[in-house]
Each structure stands twice: as C-alpha cells, then as structure tokens.
Design an enzyme around this catalytic site. Sequence first.
Site, short mmCIF file in Angstrom:
data_model
loop_
_atom_site.label_atom_id
_atom_site.label_comp_id
_atom_site.label_asym_id
_atom_site.label_seq_id
_atom_site.Cartn_x
_atom_site.Cartn_y
_atom_site.Cartn_z
N LYS A 1 75.25 90.64 -20.18
CA LYS A 1 74.60 89.76 -19.23
C LYS A 1 73.18 90.26 -18.99
CE LYS A 1 74.86 90.45 -14.80
NZ LYS A 1 74.08 91.56 -14.22
N HIS B 1 79.31 87.33 -11.74
CA HIS B 1 80.47 88.01 -11.14
C HIS B 1 81.10 87.20 -9.99
CE1 HIS B 1 78.78 91.07 -13.52
NE2 HIS B 1 77.98 91.63 -12.63
N HIS C 1 81.43 92.08 -16.85
CA HIS C 1 82.32 93.24 -16.76
C HIS C 1 83.31 93.13 -15.59
CE1 HIS C 1 79.43 94.81 -13.76
NE2 HIS C 1 80.38 95.62 -13.37
#
Length: 521
Positions: A179, A271, A209
């Site tokens: 990213k 995220h 992640h």
Amino acid sequence: MAESGTTVLDNPLQEERRGERMPNPCNMVIFGASGDLTHRKLFPALYNLALEHLLPPEFTVIGFARRPYEQQEFRDEVKASINQFSRRKPVQEDVWERFQQGIFYVPGTFEDPEAYKRLETIMQRNDKERGTGGNRLYYLSTPPHAYADIVRNLRILEHPQDNGGDGQPKGWSKIIVEKPFGHDLSSARELNDLVHETFREDQVFRIDHYLGKETVQNILVFRFANGIFEPVWNRDHVDHVQITVAESVGVEGRAGYYEEAGTIRDMVSNHMLQLLALTAMEPPAAFDAQAVRDEKTKVLRAIHPWQHRDEREFTLRGQYGPGWVEGNHMPGYREERNVAPHSLTDTFVALKLYIDNWRWAGVPFYLRTGKALPKRVTEVAVQFKRAPFSMFRQTATAAIEPNVLAMRIQPDEGMVLKFGAKVPGPDIAIRSVNMDFLYGASFDVQVADAYERLILDCMLGESTLFTREDEVQAQWTLVDSIIDSWKQQPEPKFPNYAAGTWGPEIANRFIERDGRAWRKL
Ligand code: BG6
C-alpha cells in the site's frame, strides 16, 4: 483457492508437506531491499517462516535496490534486522546458516533495464543450482512512485502466458504490491492497468497488512463459525458500530509521504474500510477468495454516497499540535521535518457512515483514527439496542449501560461482551460487567506477524486476504468523495488537538449530538 503449483506430489511425504501449507520453491525478489519495511517486517517474517519449517529449503530471496551492497554485507544487515525486529530473537544460528545461503543482492536503479537482465541471470542460475523451479514472486516494497518503472521493466522478464519460451510453463509468477495502491481512484485505475499489462488479476496480491492480523481474521470466524451472533447482527438489534484505530506514535520520519496522504488515505482508505467490510459483510457462501471478496466489495459499494450530505455532520478532521504522549513530549505535526509550516494535512479523522442495505439501513458506523493519541488501541465495538422495556425502572437501574461486544484487534487481543448483572444485596441494583476472552490466556502460542501469514498465502496462491481490484476501487471512490467534500469547506483551523489527547474537542460533539458517546479506551 490454494494452487497445487508445479511440483508433482507423488509421494505421501510430499502430500503431508502440502497439508502443512508448504509452498513450492521460488525466487522472491524484494524491490526496495534497503528500505524500512523490508528490514522491519519482510525479512523478520521470512526468517520466522523458515524457523517454523514453512519455507522449502530451496527458497531464495533476492534484494534489489540502489545501494551498492556486497553480498555478505547485505546478509549481515539482514541478520542485524532480524535480531532487532523479529518476534523471536536472537537469531537461531543453524536456521540462519541455511536461510542466508538463499539470500542474494542485485544493485540497480528501478528504471535501468540492464539491472533487470542481471536479475534474470541470477534467477535462472538459482533455478538451475538451487531448484527454484522457475517460480517468481516480486515484492514492491518501494515508494509508490517507483512502481511504474518496476512493473514496466518486469515485462522484460515476464513473457506472455508465463512460459519459458519453449511452450512449457516456466513456473508461476506473482506480484505483491504494498500500500498505498494509488493515491485516488484514477491513479489506482492507472496502476491496475499497468500491472495488468504484465500480470493477470490472479497473479496480483495487493497487501493490506490488517487482513493478515489474526484478530482481524477472527472477525470472520467469530461471525460465521458461531450460530448465536448472526441473528442479532443487524439493524433490528444493533444501535451503532464504532471502529477505532488509535495510534500513540506521530509520523515517525515519514512526513514526506504523510503530507501527501494524510490519515484519510493512510488509514481510512484501506485498514479502516477493511475492518468495516469484515464487520458488515453478508455471510459468503464459501471461505474462498472469490466469495469473501465479492461480499466485502458489495458492502463497500453500499456505503451511502457522499454527495448532498452536510459534510460536518459526517466527517471531522484534525491535526495534532505539541503535547505529551505516554510521558514524552511530542512536537506538533507542523514542527516535524519536511512538513509545511502551515500544513493542512489531517492526522485525525472521524466519520459517520451509513450502509444502504437491508441489514444495516439506519445504523451508523462511527470510525475514528489518529496519530499522537493517548495510546495504541484498535477495536471494533458493536453496541446493541437497549431492552425494549425495562421492568427495573423504579430501581437504581436507569443508567444501565447498553450491551456492547468489543472485538479488540490490538493490543490485549480478544473479545469483551458487556452486560448488566445484579449487584449482590437486598436491592435490585444493576452494574455492567464484562465477559472476557483473551487470546493470550486461551491459546498458548505467540501470534504470528501479519506479514508471515500474507507472504505465505501469496506463495500458496491463496488470495482471500488480499484486496481485489474492484474492492480497492470501491474504497477510493468513497475516500475521493470525502476529500472532495473537504475541498468545498473553509480551510480547517489546524492544529486542533494536542498530542496525547483523544483528538479535537469537537470529536465528542460529533457523536454526542446523535445521543451516543465514544467508548473510553
Ligand atoms: C500503516 C500506516 O499502513 O499502518 C502507518 O502507513 C500506521 O501510518 C500503520 O502506523 C499501523 O499499523 P499497525 O499494524 O501498527 O496497527
């Protein structure tokens, strides 16, 4: 779905190894091998996989970067990083000895085609001498502006249809893209097009992640492996959802990147929206890459479009000034090196989102994230509606708190269910108590780092935990519309919160005007 790869599984021992998720050997090329991510995350992850016998002995990794390392110098530096950042340290010498024999380094600039030819020579040599089987995994761990050069040059190495020129498949090729995947919708589309000139979608692994974190995956298990929660997971029973990703750190020397990104791109566009998607998605028909990502994409697309909304009711941004975090003085964001003295970059964002579907219509999802907050804590909290009628009205129970289910992503990974219980004694007094599940107490294992899981999944061709092209586009569509709405507003007065506090003063009003409150974490 995991692929069987090119190895012929012709004996029971190999079958067993595959059962343990053993990938086929490959050359893994890390572009940006001298960078922070490589040293803090990637090599420690690879070492831990080797330590757990999850990598085949032939596994080979080639660092590629501008710095002119000697081979041994690079290996020494990798070892030092593992000793510093690995979850298990110090390095176990016997494992390191084997692991380091498969570490190589190629110096070169990302735009220089000659460097890629040198890389090709080394990979072919490894195929012959180390048995890497023509399999290749490219990892883009560079600043995003280098992606285009790298992907263009990879076309020299990657022949159409993945064959070695003799009509025979030469093994698999995959690419992991770190990213941020683009800066907005149009740059994400351009990057997709570029990557797809060389790689098919099933060869592309876009990393977020957070999806590799055990506790994030547990959201799916919790929701869909248990029968008792799903019936209440909807607008009939849920009052609202709060997603918090609080960080106590500042920008940690990454101001150059942060000035461009801000919290909205750095944390919300990926995220936080992934946490929302996992919490709100419909049950997929199967636990596979297609079904899970279809459902996530659907829910991301169902987030109410931003146009015609009063921006101030739905978004709030902030930027930290100087303050104290965990006992240490922290300079304000504008005092960081490489930050413009009048920077308007956001380091805190709060959002109220609605999802336009039958399950969630009318249920607000409050998101908040920021840097330089009092502590590091990430959680998803589902607050349920109060009991429809309280027969305890006449007693000291009026203030009874609503039921909350909090999924704690980090730290203190676990779950808490909050409910009212009778305080022992002659009266009916009710107090909120917690039913707690703590990962650490229930499972006596050290949780693997997100990158271990994700790199292994990629080698195995398992893409459920990677974001798909259309998912990334849905995320940018929303984030672009928020940023556009900000541009219509007067310039914010920054800084508007002191480091070490829970964001701007108005963050409380943002939620309190709906008759709700942020959870005290
Ligand atoms: C990264 C962001 O993706 O995630 C960082 O770029 C942030 O700014 C980090 O600090 C947070 O990750 P984690 O795993 O520490 O919660």
